[in-house]
Scaffold this active site. Structure first.
Site, PDB file in Angstrom:
ATOM      1  N   TYR A  93     -12.450  -2.019  -3.567  1.00  0.00           N
ATOM      2  CA  TYR A  93     -12.823  -2.143  -2.138  1.00  0.00           C
ATOM      3  C   TYR A  93     -14.443  -1.967  -2.010  1.00  0.00           C
ATOM      4  CZ  TYR A  93      -8.369  -2.377   0.152  1.00  0.00           C
ATOM      5  OH  TYR A  93      -7.145  -2.834   0.915  1.00  0.00           O
ATOM      6  N   THR A 138      -5.194  -6.827  10.804  1.00  0.00           N
ATOM      7  CA  THR A 138      -5.477  -5.751  10.482  1.00  0.00           C
ATOM      8  C   THR A 138      -4.888  -4.336  11.290  1.00  0.00           C
ATOM      9  OG1 THR A 138      -7.396  -6.472   9.589  1.00  0.00           O
ATOM     10  CG2 THR A 138      -7.368  -4.150   9.435  1.00  0.00           C
ATOM     11  N   PHE A 176     -15.320   3.881   7.180  1.00  0.00           N
ATOM     12  CA  PHE A 176     -13.779   4.338   6.701  1.00  0.00           C
ATOM     13  C   PHE A 176     -13.644   4.295   5.113  1.00  0.00           C
ATOM     14  CE2 PHE A 176     -13.596  -0.141   8.096  1.00  0.00           C
ATOM     15  CZ  PHE A 176     -13.294  -0.729   6.919  1.00  0.00           C
ATOM     16  N   HIS A 233      -2.216  -5.377   1.556  1.00  0.00           N
ATOM     17  CA  HIS A 233      -3.523  -6.066   1.411  1.00  0.00           C
ATOM     18  C   HIS A 233      -3.075  -7.422   1.220  1.00  0.00           C
ATOM     19  CE1 HIS A 233      -7.519  -7.240   0.009  1.00  0.00           C
ATOM     20  NE2 HIS A 233      -6.989  -7.833  -0.963  1.00  0.00           N
ATOM     21  N   ASN A 271      -2.136   0.409   6.971  1.00  0.00           N
ATOM     22  CA  ASN A 271      -1.323  -0.842   7.535  1.00  0.00           C
ATOM     23  C   ASN A 271      -0.585  -1.669   6.230  1.00  0.00           C
ATOM     24  OD1 ASN A 271      -3.700  -1.749   5.716  1.00  0.00           O
ATOM     25  ND2 ASN A 271      -4.701  -2.701   7.510  1.00  0.00           N
ATOM     26  N   GLU A 283      -9.793 -11.101  -7.142  1.00  0.00           N
ATOM     27  CA  GLU A 283      -8.861 -10.068  -6.919  1.00  0.00           C
ATOM     28  C   GLU A 283      -7.507  -9.930  -8.046  1.00  0.00           C
ATOM     29  OE1 GLU A 283      -9.989  -8.964  -2.436  1.00  0.00           O
ATOM     30  OE2 GLU A 283      -7.907  -9.722  -2.994  1.00  0.00           O
ATOM     31  N   LYS A 292       0.837  -1.191   0.045  1.00  0.00           N
ATOM     32  CA  LYS A 292      -0.207   0.053  -0.094  1.00  0.00           C
ATOM     33  C   LYS A 292       0.728   1.353   0.013  1.00  0.00           C
ATOM     34  CE  LYS A 292      -4.023  -2.293   2.470  1.00  0.00           C
ATOM     35  NZ  LYS A 292      -4.891  -1.891   3.717  1.00  0.00           N
ATOM     36  N   ARG A 321      -1.910 -14.149   4.825  1.00  0.00           N
ATOM     37  CA  ARG A 321      -2.461 -13.499   5.776  1.00  0.00           C
ATOM     38  C   ARG A 321      -1.636 -13.437   7.137  1.00  0.00           C
ATOM     39  NH1 ARG A 321      -7.018 -10.143   4.366  1.00  0.00           N
ATOM     40  NH2 ARG A 321      -7.082 -10.289   6.776  1.00  0.00           N
ATOM     41  N   ARG A 366       2.431  -6.262   9.238  1.00  0.00           N
ATOM     42  CA  ARG A 366       2.006  -4.857   9.912  1.00  0.00           C
ATOM     43  C   ARG A 366       2.537  -4.525  11.526  1.00  0.00           C
ATOM     44  NH1 ARG A 366      -3.873  -7.139   7.814  1.00  0.00           N
ATOM     45  NH2 ARG A 366      -4.173  -5.541   6.103  1.00  0.00           N
TER      46      ARG A 366
HETATM   47  P1  ADP Z   1      -7.674  -6.672   6.076  1.00  0.00           P
HETATM   48  O1  ADP Z   1      -6.969  -5.674   5.145  1.00  0.00           O
HETATM   49  O2  ADP Z   1      -6.825  -7.071   7.171  1.00  0.00           O
HETATM   50  O3  ADP Z   1      -8.451  -7.948   5.172  1.00  0.00           O
HETATM   51  P2  ADP Z   1     -10.387  -5.736   6.281  1.00  0.00           P
HETATM   52  O4  ADP Z   1     -10.754  -6.310   4.917  1.00  0.00           O
HETATM   53  O5  ADP Z   1     -11.380  -5.671   7.462  1.00  0.00           O
HETATM   54  O6  ADP Z   1      -8.885  -5.800   6.742  1.00  0.00           O
HETATM   55  O7  ADP Z   1     -10.420  -3.743   5.844  1.00  0.00           O
HETATM   56  C1  ADP Z   1      -9.703  -3.554   4.699  1.00  0.00           C
HETATM   57  C2  ADP Z   1      -8.727  -2.089   4.798  1.00  0.00           C
HETATM   58  O8  ADP Z   1      -9.661  -1.155   5.197  1.00  0.00           O
HETATM   59  C3  ADP Z   1      -7.813  -2.502   6.089  1.00  0.00           C
HETATM   60  O9  ADP Z   1      -6.547  -3.300   5.711  1.00  0.00           O
HETATM   61  C4  ADP Z   1      -7.705  -1.022   6.335  1.00  0.00           C
HETATM   62  O10 ADP Z   1      -6.768  -0.503   5.323  1.00  0.00           O
HETATM   63  C5  ADP Z   1      -8.836  -0.384   6.238  1.00  0.00           C
HETATM   64  N1  ADP Z   1      -9.501  -0.489   7.402  1.00  0.00           N
HETATM   65  C6  ADP Z   1     -10.066  -1.409   8.129  1.00  0.00           C
HETATM   66  N2  ADP Z   1     -10.772  -1.204   9.233  1.00  0.00           N
HETATM   67  C7  ADP Z   1     -10.706   0.208   9.508  1.00  0.00           C
HETATM   68  C8  ADP Z   1     -10.971   1.091  10.554  1.00  0.00           C
HETATM   69  N3  ADP Z   1     -11.460   0.902  11.521  1.00  0.00           N
HETATM   70  N4  ADP Z   1     -10.567   2.481  10.333  1.00  0.00           N
HETATM   71  C9  ADP Z   1      -9.716   2.967   8.990  1.00  0.00           C
HETATM   72  N5  ADP Z   1      -9.530   2.084   8.214  1.00  0.00           N
HETATM   73  C10 ADP Z   1      -9.682   0.700   8.211  1.00  0.00           C
HETATM   74 MG    MG Z   2      -9.811  -7.743   3.775  1.00  0.00          MG
END
Ligand code: ADP
Ligand code: MG
Length: 140
Positions: free
Chosen positions: A51, A93, A59, A117, A114, A128, A11, A87, A104
């Site tokens: 997304y 996350t 968010f 992805h 973070n 994807e 990212k 993962r 992370r």
């Molecule tokens: P992951 O990337 O671990 O699969 P998610 O699919 O739940 O997590 O979320 C997608 C992305 O959205 C996260 O990697 C992060 O960049 C962002 N995100 C998730 N939760 C939050 C939050 N509470 N506030 C801001 N950004 C968030």
């Molecule tokens: Mg995800």
């Protein structure tokens, strides 16, 4: 466990800080092979479509703006159980919850910024990968 492919994105927070090589080393050290990779700059529309599943989350706007703010590196990782293994290497996350030594834990700035992805299941991995790569770009 079968050989799988998964979609990974390094990212903007990580490309901005020159962390592509350090992150790729973690994938390779874990036995994940980078079988396709390109550095691209997403438009807001492209980030929004990627997304889309999070469109109702509070968010979403911030996430799309962040993903379109600077170049990303999109890549296909291959290996035994690659989806779950990636993962694991990524960590939780929220970097505050991420296990020591994960990408992370070591590099993320916040729950939003973070660093990486990773696809979360075989069906999303296939979708994807197809979003970013053509069959001709996947040489194994
Ligand atoms: P992951 O990337 O671990 O699969 P998610 O699919 O739940 O997590 O979320 C997608 C992305 O959205 C996260 O990697 C992060 O960049 C962002 N995100 C998730 N939760 C939050 C939050 N509470 N506030 C801001 N950004 C968030
Ligand atoms: Mg995800």
């Amino acid at each position: 466990m079968a050989i799988e492919r998964t979609l990974s994105i390094i990212k903007p927070d990580a490309t901005n800080r020159n962390l592509t090589g350090k992150i790729n080393a973690k994938f390779e050290d874990a036995g994940l092979r980078i079988v396709a990779q390109k550095r691209i700059k997403l438009s807001m529309e492209q980030a929004g479509k990627f997304y889309e599943v999070h469109a109702a989350r509070p968010f979403y706007g911030e996430l799309c703006e962040f993903m379109a703010s600077a170049p990303v590196v999109v890549q296909v990782l291959e290996g035994e159980g690659a989806i779950a293994k990636n993962r694991e290497v990524m960590g939780a996350t929220n970097p505050k919850d991420a296990a020591a030594g994960t990408i992370r834990a070591d590099f993320a700035l916040s729950v939003g910024e973070n660093s990486v992805h990773g696809s979360d299941a075989p069906d999303t991995a296939a979708q994807e990968i197809a979003y970013f790569f053509s069959g001709l770009e996947l040489v194994g």
